[in-house]
Design a protein around this motif. Structure first.
Motif, short mmCIF file in Angstrom:
data_model
loop_
_atom_site.label_atom_id
_atom_site.label_comp_id
_atom_site.label_asym_id
_atom_site.label_seq_id
_atom_site.Cartn_x
_atom_site.Cartn_y
_atom_site.Cartn_z
N ASN A 172 -1.06 -21.35 39.19
CA ASN A 172 -0.38 -21.76 37.96
C ASN A 172 -1.24 -22.82 37.27
O ASN A 172 -1.53 -23.87 37.84
N TYR A 173 -1.66 -22.53 36.03
CA TYR A 173 -2.51 -23.48 35.31
C TYR A 173 -2.01 -23.59 33.87
O TYR A 173 -2.09 -22.64 33.10
N ALA A 174 -1.48 -24.79 33.55
CA ALA A 174 -0.87 -25.02 32.23
C ALA A 174 0.21 -23.97 32.01
O ALA A 174 1.11 -23.81 32.83
N ARG A 175 0.13 -23.22 30.93
CA ARG A 175 1.15 -22.19 30.65
C ARG A 175 0.69 -20.81 31.12
O ARG A 175 1.33 -19.80 30.84
N LYS A 176 -0.42 -20.78 31.83
CA LYS A 176 -0.96 -19.50 32.27
C LYS A 176 -0.87 -19.33 33.78
O LYS A 176 -0.73 -20.29 34.53
N VAL A 177 -0.97 -18.07 34.21
CA VAL A 177 -1.13 -17.73 35.61
C VAL A 177 -2.52 -17.12 35.76
O VAL A 177 -2.94 -16.30 34.94
N ILE A 178 -3.23 -17.55 36.80
CA ILE A 178 -4.56 -16.99 37.08
C ILE A 178 -4.47 -16.19 38.37
O ILE A 178 -4.13 -16.73 39.43
N LEU A 179 -4.75 -14.90 38.27
CA LEU A 179 -4.78 -14.04 39.45
C LEU A 179 -6.19 -14.06 40.02
O LEU A 179 -7.16 -13.78 39.31
N HIS A 180 -6.30 -14.37 41.30
CA HIS A 180 -7.61 -14.41 41.96
C HIS A 180 -7.78 -13.13 42.78
O HIS A 180 -7.04 -12.89 43.74
N LEU A 181 -8.74 -12.31 42.38
CA LEU A 181 -8.98 -11.03 43.04
C LEU A 181 -10.42 -11.01 43.56
O LEU A 181 -11.30 -10.37 42.99
N GLY A 182 -10.66 -11.73 44.62
CA GLY A 182 -12.01 -11.76 45.16
C GLY A 182 -12.98 -12.41 44.20
O GLY A 182 -12.87 -13.60 43.88
N GLU A 183 -13.90 -11.62 43.66
CA GLU A 183 -14.95 -12.16 42.80
C GLU A 183 -14.54 -12.24 41.33
O GLU A 183 -15.31 -12.71 40.50
N ARG A 184 -13.37 -11.74 40.97
CA ARG A 184 -12.96 -11.82 39.58
C ARG A 184 -11.58 -12.46 39.45
O ARG A 184 -10.82 -12.54 40.41
N ILE A 202 -8.12 -13.00 36.61
CA ILE A 202 -7.43 -12.56 35.39
C ILE A 202 -6.43 -13.65 35.02
O ILE A 202 -5.57 -14.02 35.82
N ALA A 203 -6.57 -14.19 33.82
CA ALA A 203 -5.65 -15.23 33.33
C ALA A 203 -4.78 -14.66 32.22
O ALA A 203 -5.26 -13.94 31.35
N TYR A 204 -3.50 -14.96 32.27
CA TYR A 204 -2.58 -14.48 31.24
C TYR A 204 -1.37 -15.41 31.18
O TYR A 204 -1.11 -16.17 32.11
N TYR A 205 -0.64 -15.34 30.08
CA TYR A 205 0.54 -16.18 29.91
C TYR A 205 1.72 -15.60 30.70
O TYR A 205 2.10 -14.45 30.49
N ALA A 206 2.26 -16.41 31.60
CA ALA A 206 3.39 -15.96 32.42
C ALA A 206 4.00 -17.15 33.15
O ALA A 206 3.40 -18.23 33.20
N LYS A 207 5.19 -16.93 33.70
CA LYS A 207 5.85 -17.95 34.51
C LYS A 207 5.68 -17.60 35.98
O LYS A 207 5.85 -16.45 36.37
N MET A 208 5.36 -18.60 36.77
CA MET A 208 5.11 -18.38 38.19
C MET A 208 6.33 -17.80 38.91
O MET A 208 6.21 -16.95 39.78
#
Length: 229
Positions: free
Chosen positions: A146-158, A160-166
């Motif tokens: 959870n970062y600010a108003r975004k969620v960052i999905l960690h998939l190994g080497e890449r 994906i950041a998008y706006y969502a609630k944890m």
């Protein structure tokens, strides 16, 4: 939380199943007393218990209509074995005889719950990124941050950041993920080891764990390991 519907003309049967389902698998239950009433609701359910009946439409005809729209787990209720072979045409999960055996019902509901969870885990996570739908296989997600108003999905080497609630993401990902900290959601399949202050993933990354989460994490993780293939 799983959604379940019971459709039976007998109020007593509906009440019994509703009470046992809420007690044994903790799902939200809706009751209907006719197939027409069920179809008119236009809602979707994870588990559906249908009285086969002799009216119009019959439970099997209703099941066919529902199958054309979505795929719930279908459990039929009947007063005899007359239709036991017919239910295979609509891919029934189980066939229960009246009067309802409470212990048997609990067993069937528990198996249905487990089946639902497995199916949901196989479904990809659908997220909105830069105005487009993005399909992410859940098993590829190591953890979410959870970062600010975004969620960052960690998939190994890449990533994906998008706006969502944890909290919403936690519900979407299901029970194979655990909220170790208000800012982190970890895939239990990706865990290599853990200690009171953190979780070490199989790729070597270490994720902070809140002290208040440790005991619950240990219980959930041990249960996850026992039930994993």
């Amino acid at each position: 939380m799983l959604r379940m519907a019971v459709c039976d003309k007998e109020e007593e049967t509906c009440s019994l199943i509703k009470a046992l389902a809420e007690e044994s698998i903790g799902c939200k239950v809706w009751t209907f007393h006719s197939d027409t009433e069920l179809l008119e609701s236009k809602e979707k359910y994870d588990i559906l218990l249908l009285d086969i009946g002799n009216g119009e439409p019959t439970g099997i005809e209703t099941a066919r209509k529902i199958r054309r729209c979505y795929d719930p787990i279908l459990i039929f209720i009947a007063e005899g074995k007359k239709h036991v072979l017919d239910v295979f045409d609509v891919e029934a999960f189980h066939y229960l005889l009246k009067p309802i055996d409470e212990e048997k019902l609990k067993e069937v509901l528990k198996r249905a719950e487990n089946h639902c969870k497995l199916q949901k885990e196989k479904e990809p996570l659908i997220i909105r990124v830069n105005g487009e739908n993005c399909y992410v296989p859940k098993e590829e997600i190591l953890y979410a941050e959870n970062y600010a108003r975004k969620v960052i999905l960690h998939l190994g080497e890449r990533q994906i950041a998008y706006y969502a609630k944890m909290g919403e993401l936690e519900e979407q990902l299901g029970e194979s993920f655990f909220r170790v900290h208000r800012g982190y959601l970890v895939n239990l399949r990706a865990v290599r080891s853990y200690h009171t202050a953190g979780v070490v993933l199989k790729n070597g990354e270490e994720i902070l764990m809140a002290k208040s989460k440790f005991q619950k994490f240990e219980e959930v993780y041990m249960d996850f390991l026992r039930n994993s293939d």
